[in-house]
Design a protein around this motif. Structure first.
Motif, PDB file in Angstrom:
ATOM      1  N   ARG A 259       2.853   1.388   6.014  1.00 33.76           N
ATOM      2  CA  ARG A 259       3.221   0.346   5.064  1.00 33.76           C
ATOM      3  C   ARG A 259       3.195  -1.004   5.780  1.00 33.76           C
ATOM      4  O   ARG A 259       3.662  -1.132   6.900  1.00 33.76           O
ATOM      5  N   VAL A 260       2.652  -2.019   5.119  1.00 38.30           N
ATOM      6  CA  VAL A 260       2.549  -3.367   5.686  1.00 38.30           C
ATOM      7  C   VAL A 260       3.239  -4.330   4.727  1.00 38.30           C
ATOM      8  O   VAL A 260       3.067  -4.236   3.509  1.00 38.30           O
ATOM      9  N   GLU A 261       4.019  -5.243   5.284  1.00 35.21           N
ATOM     10  CA  GLU A 261       4.707  -6.250   4.482  1.00 35.21           C
ATOM     11  C   GLU A 261       4.199  -7.640   4.851  1.00 35.21           C
ATOM     12  O   GLU A 261       3.955  -7.926   6.013  1.00 35.21           O
ATOM     13  N   VAL A 262       4.052  -8.470   3.846  1.00 35.35           N
ATOM     14  CA  VAL A 262       3.803  -9.891   4.070  1.00 35.35           C
ATOM     15  C   VAL A 262       5.157 -10.558   3.847  1.00 35.35           C
ATOM     16  O   VAL A 262       5.748 -10.427   2.769  1.00 35.35           O
ATOM     17  N   ARG A 263       5.655 -11.228   4.872  1.00 36.04           N
ATOM     18  CA  ARG A 263       6.994 -11.830   4.821  1.00 36.04           C
ATOM     19  C   ARG A 263       6.891 -13.336   5.030  1.00 36.04           C
ATOM     20  O   ARG A 263       5.922 -13.831   5.593  1.00 36.04           O
ATOM     21  N   GLU A 264       7.921 -14.043   4.587  1.00 35.58           N
ATOM     22  CA  GLU A 264       7.986 -15.485   4.747  1.00 35.58           C
ATOM     23  C   GLU A 264       9.288 -15.831   5.457  1.00 35.58           C
ATOM     24  O   GLU A 264      10.360 -15.356   5.085  1.00 35.58           O
ATOM     25  N   ALA A 265       9.200 -16.667   6.482  1.00 36.69           N
ATOM     26  CA  ALA A 265      10.383 -17.103   7.223  1.00 36.69           C
ATOM     27  C   ALA A 265      10.877 -18.426   6.651  1.00 36.69           C
ATOM     28  O   ALA A 265      10.085 -19.280   6.256  1.00 36.69           O
ATOM     29  N   HIS A 266      12.198 -18.563   6.620  1.00 33.70           N
ATOM     30  CA  HIS A 266      12.800 -19.826   6.190  1.00 33.70           C
ATOM     31  C   HIS A 266      14.160 -19.980   6.860  1.00 33.70           C
ATOM     32  O   HIS A 266      14.763 -19.004   7.302  1.00 33.70           O
ATOM     33  N   ASN A 267      14.633 -21.210   6.954  1.00 41.38           N
ATOM     34  CA  ASN A 267      15.918 -21.496   7.580  1.00 41.38           C
ATOM     35  C   ASN A 267      17.014 -21.580   6.531  1.00 41.38           C
ATOM     36  O   ASN A 267      16.795 -22.108   5.431  1.00 41.38           O
ATOM     37  N   THR A 268      18.177 -21.067   6.908  1.00 33.90           N
ATOM     38  CA  THR A 268      19.362 -21.183   6.064  1.00 33.90           C
ATOM     39  C   THR A 268      20.483 -21.747   6.916  1.00 33.90           C
ATOM     40  O   THR A 268      20.336 -21.938   8.128  1.00 33.90           O
ATOM     41  N   ALA A 269      21.630 -21.971   6.293  1.00 33.24           N
ATOM     42  CA  ALA A 269      22.790 -22.466   7.037  1.00 33.24           C
ATOM     43  C   ALA A 269      23.260 -21.443   8.066  1.00 33.24           C
ATOM     44  O   ALA A 269      23.837 -21.795   9.090  1.00 33.24           O
TER      45      ALA A 269
ATOM     46  N   GLY B  55      -2.458   0.782   3.129  1.00 35.33           N
ATOM     47  CA  GLY B  55      -3.914   0.835   3.174  1.00 35.33           C
ATOM     48  C   GLY B  55      -4.472  -0.514   3.570  1.00 35.33           C
ATOM     49  O   GLY B  55      -3.960  -1.176   4.466  1.00 35.33           O
ATOM     50  N   ALA B  56      -5.501  -0.941   2.858  1.00 39.58           N
ATOM     51  CA  ALA B  56      -6.195  -2.180   3.208  1.00 39.58           C
ATOM     52  C   ALA B  56      -5.544  -3.388   2.553  1.00 39.58           C
ATOM     53  O   ALA B  56      -5.025  -3.315   1.436  1.00 39.58           O
ATOM     54  N   LEU B  57      -5.588  -4.496   3.262  1.00 37.61           N
ATOM     55  CA  LEU B  57      -5.142  -5.783   2.733  1.00 37.61           C
ATOM     56  C   LEU B  57      -6.230  -6.305   1.813  1.00 37.61           C
ATOM     57  O   LEU B  57      -7.380  -6.472   2.221  1.00 37.61           O
ATOM     58  N   THR B  58      -5.883  -6.549   0.562  1.00 39.72           N
ATOM     59  CA  THR B  58      -6.866  -6.982  -0.430  1.00 39.72           C
ATOM     60  C   THR B  58      -6.579  -8.415  -0.865  1.00 39.72           C
ATOM     61  O   THR B  58      -5.464  -8.920  -0.665  1.00 39.72           O
ATOM     62  N   PRO B  59      -7.547  -9.079  -1.485  1.00 40.03           N
ATOM     63  CA  PRO B  59      -7.297 -10.411  -2.030  1.00 40.03           C
ATOM     64  C   PRO B  59      -6.155 -10.407  -3.055  1.00 40.03           C
ATOM     65  O   PRO B  59      -5.398 -11.370  -3.158  1.00 40.03           O
ATOM     66  N   ARG B  60      -6.004  -9.310  -3.781  1.00 43.27           N
ATOM     67  CA  ARG B  60      -4.923  -9.205  -4.759  1.00 43.27           C
ATOM     68  C   ARG B  60      -3.557  -9.250  -4.069  1.00 43.27           C
ATOM     69  O   ARG B  60      -2.618  -9.867  -4.562  1.00 43.27           O
ATOM     70  N   ASP B  61      -3.447  -8.590  -2.897  1.00 47.60           N
ATOM     71  CA  ASP B  61      -2.197  -8.642  -2.123  1.00 47.60           C
ATOM     72  C   ASP B  61      -1.899 -10.068  -1.674  1.00 47.60           C
ATOM     73  O   ASP B  61      -0.752 -10.520  -1.727  1.00 47.60           O
ATOM     74  N   LEU B  62      -2.922 -10.766  -1.233  1.00 48.82           N
ATOM     75  CA  LEU B  62      -2.738 -12.161  -0.814  1.00 48.82           C
ATOM     76  C   LEU B  62      -2.347 -13.043  -1.995  1.00 48.82           C
ATOM     77  O   LEU B  62      -1.519 -13.950  -1.851  1.00 48.82           O
TER      78      LEU B  62
ATOM     79  N   LEU C 292      -5.251 -13.067   7.601  1.00 53.46           N
ATOM     80  CA  LEU C 292      -6.373 -12.142   7.811  1.00 53.46           C
ATOM     81  C   LEU C 292      -6.629 -11.929   9.300  1.00 53.46           C
ATOM     82  O   LEU C 292      -6.891 -10.805   9.739  1.00 53.46           O
ATOM     83  N   ALA C 293      -6.548 -13.004  10.081  1.00 52.60           N
ATOM     84  CA  ALA C 293      -6.743 -12.871  11.534  1.00 52.60           C
ATOM     85  C   ALA C 293      -5.649 -11.997  12.135  1.00 52.60           C
ATOM     86  O   ALA C 293      -5.916 -11.147  12.989  1.00 52.60           O
ATOM     87  N   ARG C 294      -4.424 -12.187  11.690  1.00 53.85           N
ATOM     88  CA  ARG C 294      -3.307 -11.373  12.197  1.00 53.85           C
ATOM     89  C   ARG C 294      -3.476  -9.916  11.784  1.00 53.85           C
ATOM     90  O   ARG C 294      -3.161  -9.007  12.562  1.00 53.85           O
ATOM     91  N   ALA C 295      -3.979  -9.683  10.586  1.00 52.25           N
ATOM     92  CA  ALA C 295      -4.216  -8.310  10.139  1.00 52.25           C
ATOM     93  C   ALA C 295      -5.259  -7.638  11.031  1.00 52.25           C
ATOM     94  O   ALA C 295      -5.109  -6.471  11.413  1.00 52.25           O
ATOM     95  N   ARG C 296      -6.325  -8.372  11.372  1.00 48.17           N
ATOM     96  CA  ARG C 296      -7.342  -7.814  12.269  1.00 48.17           C
ATOM     97  C   ARG C 296      -6.730  -7.483  13.628  1.00 48.17           C
ATOM     98  O   ARG C 296      -7.028  -6.442  14.209  1.00 48.17           O
ATOM     99  N   GLU C 297      -5.882  -8.380  14.157  1.00 50.70           N
ATOM    100  CA  GLU C 297      -5.236  -8.139  15.454  1.00 50.70           C
ATOM    101  C   GLU C 297      -4.354  -6.901  15.422  1.00 50.70           C
ATOM    102  O   GLU C 297      -4.289  -6.163  16.396  1.00 50.70           O
ATOM    103  N   ARG C 298      -3.669  -6.683  14.316  1.00 46.85           N
ATOM    104  CA  ARG C 298      -2.737  -5.561  14.205  1.00 46.85           C
ATOM    105  C   ARG C 298      -3.426  -4.275  13.778  1.00 46.85           C
ATOM    106  O   ARG C 298      -2.789  -3.234  13.666  1.00 46.85           O
ATOM    107  N   GLY C 299      -4.725  -4.333  13.494  1.00 46.68           N
ATOM    108  CA  GLY C 299      -5.466  -3.131  13.105  1.00 46.68           C
ATOM    109  C   GLY C 299      -5.310  -2.760  11.644  1.00 46.68           C
ATOM    110  O   GLY C 299      -5.576  -1.620  11.260  1.00 46.68           O
ATOM    111  N   VAL C 300      -4.883  -3.706  10.823  1.00 44.39           N
ATOM    112  CA  VAL C 300      -4.741  -3.453   9.390  1.00 44.39           C
ATOM    113  C   VAL C 300      -6.114  -3.610   8.745  1.00 44.39           C
ATOM    114  O   VAL C 300      -6.769  -4.636   8.927  1.00 44.39           O
ATOM    115  N   PRO C 301      -6.586  -2.608   8.007  1.00 41.68           N
ATOM    116  CA  PRO C 301      -7.896  -2.742   7.356  1.00 41.68           C
ATOM    117  C   PRO C 301      -7.876  -3.862   6.312  1.00 41.68           C
ATOM    118  O   PRO C 301      -6.852  -4.102   5.671  1.00 41.68           O
ATOM    119  N   ILE C 302      -9.008  -4.529   6.176  1.00 44.04           N
ATOM    120  CA  ILE C 302      -9.115  -5.649   5.240  1.00 44.04           C
ATOM    121  C   ILE C 302     -10.217  -5.340   4.244  1.00 44.04           C
ATOM    122  O   ILE C 302     -11.333  -4.990   4.631  1.00 44.04           O
TER     123      ILE C 302
END
Length: 169
Positions: A11-21, A34-41, A58-68
């Motif tokens: 399982r692969v997650e796309v996450r977003e970082a943000h600052n809080t108090a 499975g593969a990272l698709t344009p729909r996932d993006l 996409l570059a990070r997915a290639r580095e981590r071995g996630v199929p695109i």
């Protein structure tokens, strides 16, 4: 900033970082298996509070071995090609419609290497893994049945040994 996290089980997650108090936090924008698709993006972009850098993900997915998967049409074409190679029948009317549609798209010569690998285009990860294990088992059997490839090197200098009868008392 959006980034990828690979979890156990593929399982692969796309996450977003943000600052809080209370300090930095992250939230999941989307997850997939499975593969990272344009729909996932697209889903990740819709859920994000700031613009995401698709190329960086996409570059990070290639580095981590996630199929695109570049397009869903490509995935469907691979699946169809796989089913046709396995002799799954098609309705003749569908075949005619497919031919008409494919004539409109640009075609390129197929390299010999790709023609040999066409049966793997629509194969699942499970099928590919099974085939890889078979190849590795075959290699192991061949390697065990052969004599060693190299002879052990002879020692360049003789070893010094103390002979028991010549020991000083």
């Amino acid at each position: 900033m959006a980034y990828l996290v690979v979890r156990k089980g593929g399982r692969v997650e796309v996450r977003e970082a943000h600052n809080t108090a209370k300090g930095p936090r992250s939230r999941m924008l989307t997850s997939f298996k499975g593969a990272l698709t344009p729909r996932d993006l697209d889903r990740a972009e819709a859920a994000a509070t700031r613009p995401i850098d698709r190329e960086r993900l996409l570059a990070r997915a290639r580095e981590r071995g996630v199929p695109i998967e570049r397009s869903s049409a490509g995935a469907a074409a691979r699946h169809l090609l796989s089913r046709l190679r396995k002799a799954d029948g098609l309705d003749p009317a569908i075949v005619t419609l497919l031919r008409e549609q494919l004539e409109e798209h640009a075609a390129a010569a197929v390299p010999d290497e790709l023609a040999d690998a066409v049966e793997w285009l629509g194969a699942s990860d499970h099928e590919r893994g099974h085939a890889l294990r078979d190849v590795l088992r075959l290699y192991d059997t061949i390697a065990r049945s052969r004599d060693p490839v190299r002879e052990p090197e002879q020692e360049r200098f003789p070893r010094f040994e103390v002979q028991p009868e010549r020991r000083a008392s």
